[in-house]
Write an enzyme that holds these catalytic residues in place. Structure first.
Site, mmCIF file in Angstrom:
data_model
loop_
_atom_site.group_PDB
_atom_site.id
_atom_site.type_symbol
_atom_site.label_atom_id
_atom_site.label_comp_id
_atom_site.label_asym_id
_atom_site.label_seq_id
_atom_site.Cartn_x
_atom_site.Cartn_y
_atom_site.Cartn_z
ATOM 1 N N LYS A 174 0.846 -1.209 0.000
ATOM 2 C CA LYS A 174 0.000 0.000 0.000
ATOM 3 C C LYS A 174 0.874 1.250 0.000
ATOM 4 O O LYS A 174 0.599 2.210 -0.726
ATOM 5 C CB LYS A 174 -0.932 -0.018 1.222
ATOM 6 C CG LYS A 174 -2.042 -1.057 1.074
ATOM 7 C CD LYS A 174 -2.793 -1.346 2.366
ATOM 8 C CE LYS A 174 -3.776 -2.490 2.127
ATOM 9 N NZ LYS A 174 -4.481 -2.913 3.347
ATOM 10 N N GLN B 156 -4.724 -1.405 9.510
ATOM 11 C CA GLN B 156 -4.621 -2.763 8.971
ATOM 12 C C GLN B 156 -5.197 -3.778 9.959
ATOM 13 O O GLN B 156 -4.821 -3.797 11.127
ATOM 14 C CB GLN B 156 -3.143 -3.074 8.665
ATOM 15 C CG GLN B 156 -2.914 -4.409 7.992
ATOM 16 C CD GLN B 156 -3.505 -4.476 6.584
ATOM 17 O OE1 GLN B 156 -3.358 -3.565 5.778
ATOM 18 N NE2 GLN B 156 -4.200 -5.564 6.290
ATOM 19 N N ASP C 107 -11.189 2.680 3.541
ATOM 20 C CA ASP C 107 -11.472 1.241 3.492
ATOM 21 C C ASP C 107 -12.977 0.975 3.387
ATOM 22 O O ASP C 107 -13.389 -0.130 3.035
ATOM 23 C CB ASP C 107 -10.969 0.575 4.786
ATOM 24 C CG ASP C 107 -9.768 -0.319 4.559
ATOM 25 O OD1 ASP C 107 -9.498 -0.649 3.391
ATOM 26 O OD2 ASP C 107 -9.121 -0.690 5.546
#
Ligand code: NDP
Length: 290
Positions: A54, A98, A121
């Protein structure tokens, strides 16, 4: 018949290039780069690999990447304090924590703490609600990437029958809502579904997001169906999807491989969402649809 292989790597590279070009214009217009903050708690090796990927994609697109690492022993209040700082930081357009988190931290507390307008997200219940009612928000990156692959392959999806196997909040449910938004006739299948092969046989579009290696067989498919395999399963023979590629590719019209299908699109959609967030926050009108 042998299926067309849907090249997710190429589609992701193209999307990343479009995002990169738009970032250049955004920077010229606003005098700053879009910023993505990624938080990693602990040392989980798979999570570390995702975070590195990422970071790399963010930098390559001309964006700022802010990495925050906390030890596996970090407390929930420490992580909450970090999220609060990122929520308040004007240089941060997107926040990604995460998952999974260590057991002493409640994922729900953290996910709902992130400002929904920085939740690239798309996991915050506010964004799940926006998707359900058709308001602009953030859509989780994996189903968004699947939709983009389907649209690139099939064009207009209206009227097609789609079966989504899996009903998780991060893949199955948002995938079904996105397909419904595109006027597909959607069936959501899960572990209690009766006669899954028969359900799948009726579908023009099959999205498998289960986590069971090779579960969907070629003889479950309608000839010519488009098959999106979200599964990532580590087996003795390597990485495999939820679809039995050897048999399915003999019947499907088009199919994503694993790896090289859905996976690369997930990260491309993350940087896409970050740019969209920055544009919204700056009132910047994007030149092209991403
Ligand atoms: P979850 O474990 O959260 O959900 C799995 C779903 O599959 C559940 O809804 C479950 O049903 C259903 N299921 C389980 N067994 C069966 C069965 N025998 N028949 C029908 N349905 C079944 O997984 P995720 O949604 O998080 O992920 C799914 C897969 O996608 C995993 O392999 C994961 O690694 C991969 N993934 C890949 C990503 C990418 O970037 N390519 C990103 C995210 C995930 P029930 O609800 O009834 O239990």
């Amino acid at each position: 018949m042998t299926a067309t292989i849907i090249d997710g790597k190429a589609a992701a590279a193209a999307l990343r290039a479009r995002v990169g070009a738009e970032v250049t214009k955004f920077r010229a217009a606003t005098g700053r780069a879009p910023g993505l903050a990624v938080v990693l708690v602990g040392e989980d090796p798979a999570s570390a690999v995702y975070v590195r990927a990422k970071h790399k994609a963010t930098i390559e697109a001309g964006m700022e990447s802010f990495e925050h690492r906390l030890p596996a022993t970090a407390t929930q209040s420490e992580l909450v304090a970090l999220v609060d700082r990122l929520n308040a930081d004007p240089a941060v357009d997107g926040i990604l924590v995460q998952l999974p988190l260590p057991p002493q931290i409640d994922e729900n507390v953290i996910v709902t703490r992130i400002d929904p307008d920085k939740d690239v997200d798309g996991f915050h219940p506010v964004n799940a609600g926006r998707l359900a009612v058709g308001l602009p928000g953030f859509v989780p990156c994996t189903p968004l990437g699947c939709l983009k692959l389907l649209q690139a392959e099939l064009g207009d999806l209206s009227g097609k029958s789609a079966v989504v196997i899996g009903r998780s909040n991060i893949v199955g449910k948002p995938m079904a809502l996105l397909l419904l938004q595109q006027s597909c006739t959607v069936t959501i299948a899960h572990s209690r579904t009766r006669d899954l092969p028969e359900v799948v046989r009726g579908a023009d579009i099959v999205v498998a997001a289960v986590g069971r290696p090779g579960m969907v067989k070629g003889d479950w498919l309608k000839p010519g169906a488009t098959v999106i395999d979200v599964g990532i399963n580590r087996t003795e023979t390597g990485l495999v999807g939820d679809v039995d590629f050897a048999s399915a590719s003999q019947v499907a019209g088009a199919i994503t491989p694993v790896p090289g299908g859905v996976g690369p699109m997930t990260i491309a959609c993350l940087i896409r969402n970050t740019l969209v967030s920055a544009a919204r926050r700056e009132g910047y009108a994007m030149k092209e649809g991403l």
